[in-house]
Structure formats: C-alpha cells, structure tokens
Design an enzyme around this catalytic site. Structure first.
Site, PDB file in Angstrom:
ATOM      1  N   PHE A  59      -5.303   5.308  -1.858  1.00  0.00           N
ATOM      2  CA  PHE A  59      -5.925   6.251  -1.182  1.00  0.00           C
ATOM      3  C   PHE A  59      -5.285   7.806  -1.683  1.00  0.00           C
ATOM      4  CE2 PHE A  59      -6.705   8.561   3.077  1.00  0.00           C
ATOM      5  CZ  PHE A  59      -7.953   8.687   2.947  1.00  0.00           C
ATOM      6  N   ALA A 102       0.747  -1.168  -0.234  1.00  0.00           N
ATOM      7  CA  ALA A 102      -0.035  -0.139   0.063  1.00  0.00           C
ATOM      8  C   ALA A 102       0.748   1.352   0.015  1.00  0.00           C
ATOM      9  CB  ALA A 102      -0.976  -0.048   1.140  1.00  0.00           C
ATOM     10  N   ASN A 115      -3.759   9.889   0.020  1.00  0.00           N
ATOM     11  CA  ASN A 115      -2.389  10.184   0.561  1.00  0.00           C
ATOM     12  C   ASN A 115      -1.396   9.243  -0.065  1.00  0.00           C
ATOM     13  OD1 ASN A 115      -2.563   7.809   1.696  1.00  0.00           O
ATOM     14  ND2 ASN A 115      -2.853   8.828   3.894  1.00  0.00           N
ATOM     15  N   LYS A 116      -1.653   8.334  -0.992  1.00  0.00           N
ATOM     16  CA  LYS A 116      -0.624   7.367  -1.578  1.00  0.00           C
ATOM     17  C   LYS A 116       0.254   7.984  -2.605  1.00  0.00           C
ATOM     18  CE  LYS A 116      -1.617   4.155   1.261  1.00  0.00           C
ATOM     19  NZ  LYS A 116      -2.475   4.724   2.236  1.00  0.00           N
ATOM     20  N   THR A 117       1.222   7.247  -3.070  1.00  0.00           N
ATOM     21  CA  THR A 117       2.150   7.887  -4.317  1.00  0.00           C
ATOM     22  C   THR A 117       1.517   8.071  -5.250  1.00  0.00           C
ATOM     23  OG1 THR A 117       4.050   6.752  -3.132  1.00  0.00           O
ATOM     24  CG2 THR A 117       4.269   7.567  -5.203  1.00  0.00           C
TER      25      THR A 117
END
Length: 363
Positions: A180, A156, A182-184
C-alpha cells in the site's frame, strides 16, 4: 494540509521509466514481464523459493488462508493488536479468530500465551510483525511443530525485518506482504504471498487467477478469485525494491533521531530487541495516560503534524466483541499509542522540530 504527514512514499528510482515501458508496450494489465521480474526479485531478496503477486495485502492474507484449506470449524490464533485485515482474512474463509494478548516489551503477540489458546479445532497461528518489529518466531515455530499447526506470517509492515538474522516471512508455512502507499515499498495497491512449499505456491496461483485449470483453456475447476497484480503495479514495485536497503537505512535514521530527541520522561517507544532487526515502519510512542492521547494529537495537529492512533485491539470492535474478553497489554498499548511521521524523506532537523512540539505538550 499537514506540514509533516504521517507518511508519504519515496518514488526516487526507476518507477517512471518502468511504468512508461509498460505503457509503450501496451502490457498494462495482469500480464507482462514486470510481474515475473518483481516476483523473482522479491523472492530472491528474502531468500525464499516462491513469490506470487496479488492486488493488495488483504487479499494476500485471504489467499494464504485459501491455500492452506482453512475454513468453517477451524480456529486461527492471532494477535488482537493488529490491523483489521489480519483478522478479517480469517473470517473471510469462515474460520474463527482466537485472540491473543501482546508482550509489553515488543508489542508483539505473546508466545507464552499461545499454547493456552490451542484447542482441537486450532488449524493455524497467524503472526503479525507489528510496526516493523518481529515476533519471537523461535517460540512460535516450536509451538506449531509441537501441535501440528500451520504458521502464517503477516509481514505487511515488516519488509526487511529480521529475527535472529533471518528475514521475517521465511519462518512460517506461508507469508504475506503489503505494498500500500504507506508501506516501506509501495505499488500504490499491491501485495505478495511467499512460501517455500511448491504445493502451496501452486494453490495460490490457481486460486488467485479465477481458478483456471492448468491444462485446459477457459476451464475452471475451483471457485477462484481475481487477486492478480497489474504489470504497471509490478513495475513500480520492482523499482521500489531496488531501493529497499536505502529505505530501511533511512527508517533507522528517522527512528534514531526521534529516540535522541523525544522526552523519555514523558513518552515510551517501541524499543529494539537484541535478537531482532526492527525496521520501524512507523515510529510509535506511548503517552503516560490514555486520557492524554487525544489532547496531544490535537496539539500536534494544530502545529500541522499528522499522527495516527495505534491500532485498536480487534477484540474490542463490534463484529468481534460478542464474547467479552480482556487482553490487558494490547488494550493498554492500543489506548496510549500514537504513530508519528515516519517517512524516509523526513530530515533530522524536521524530526527535531516535531520532537520540540511533542515535548512542549503539557508544559
């Protein structure tokens, strides 16, 4: 309002173009060309055979458990220092999580401790590549092969991360990713399950689509789930994936600038290892003493800098703490750790400002 939030997505590519195409074509739900395009491009980026999209990273983990047939009576070895979704996915299928401590040097699950956790009921090892760092997959895979165990990789926080030059997510039997906000790379909410195993891939597709039988319309032959991604989310994901190398490069720059400017007499950080490529999803530090952490976070908040605590070890949470356990390294990291602002658009001079405020605490 924070001047420097802990994270914000970078929608700098063709996201708007692709989403508008979905709207104009009326393909906005769980069918449409962008779903297949995103899945194929994602698999190609990892050099893995199969990828199937889902509506978030948590259900990706749940789906991986279902595909492997993990259930009541089974045990899954997992790091205690992880986000709660990793462990909850084991509980969703009625299996039992068996917690493992972390390495001081990498903050990842300690492979040297895994073998001592294996029993006749152990079915799998769930690896979590925490904060963009890789777990030692050579040792994990060696143990799994020796004992006939499945390996699930929770990636994740680790898209783009590598171990010995090979992408994480391509070592285990099945692996999961989260998109999500806030992911890369992000789809707002979304996830992906990947595997090189054709049977596992087909089982994932079967379970995620309400258990619909392959050759009979509206006939369901297993208890399935609605875990599907929408075409709009896939359109955003495809646009994000096209800029993955840029995002990873910017993450390296952000980490390098922090490392050059934080006071290393006051703080430790999650260091790179020579055998792996760390993507620094979140740049994280450790204060010297656990009792200093909340004071530092309040100091940063007062200066409009948002932070997060490192994940609390899951074995300390009420629903998983019925049996008293000690995992000393994970507990120490969990009580002392802080995630700092780590988004690609963060400028070097802004990071320098954050570090000046960080370094001034306690002076």
């Amino acid at each position: 309002m924070y001047k420097y939030p802990v994270y914000q997505p970078a929608l700098i590519g063709k996201e708007q173009e692709y989403v508008l195409d979905c709207l104009q074509s009326n393909w906005i739900s769980s069918k449409g060309e962008y779903i297949g395009r995103f899945e194929e491009a994602f698999a190609a980026s990892l050099k893995i055979k199969h990828a199937t999209s889902v509506c978030n990273g948590t259900v990706a983990l749940h789906l991986a458990m279902l595909a492997l047939g993990i259930g009541p009576g089974d045990e899954v070895i997992t790091p205690t220092l992880t986000y709660i979704a990793s462990v909850n996915s084991i509980s969703y299928v009625g299996a039992t999580p068996v917690f493992c401590d972390s390495e001081k040097s990498t903050w990842q699950m300690d492979p040297a401790l895994i073998e001592g956790k294996i029993t006749k009921n152990t079915k799998a090892i769930l690896v979590v590549h925490l904060y963009g760092q890789a777990t030692n997959m050579a040792e994990v895979m060696q143990l799994a092969k020796k004992h006939g165990l499945f390996v699930i990789e929770d990636c994740a926080e680790a898209i783009g991360t590598k171990f010995l030059g090979k992408a994480v997510g391509t070592f285990g039997d099945i692996s999961t990713f989260s998109f999500f906000g806030n992911k890369t790379i992000t789809t707002g909410e979304g996830g992906m399950v990947v595997t090189n195993d054709e049977t596992l891939f087909e089982r994932c597709k079967h379970f995620k689509g309400q258990g619909l039988a392959k050759h009979r319309e509206y006939w369901h032959d297993v208890v399935g789930y609605n875990f599907r991604m929408t075409n709009i989310a896939a359109a955003i994901g495809l646009a994000q994936l096209e800029n993955l190398s840029y995002f990873v490069e910017e993450k390296q720059r952000v980490a390098d600038t922090y490392i050059k400017n934080i006071d290393l007499s006051k703080y430790e950080y999650q260091e790179r290892q020579t055998d792996r490529f760390h993507t620094y999803w979140m740049f994280s530090i450790l204060v010297k003493n656990a009792e200093d952490r909340e004071g530092l976070r309040a100091h940063l908040k007062m200066n409009k800098i948002e932070t997060r605590p490192l994940f609390y070890p899951v074995h300390t949470m009420p629903m998983y703490s019925q049996r008293f356990q000690r995992h000393i390294v994970a507990e120490d990291l969990g009580w002392r750790g802080i995630n700092l602002p780590s988004y690609p658009a963060l400028l070097d001079e802004q990071i320098v400002e954050i570090c000046q405020i960080l370094n001034s605490y306690g002076n």
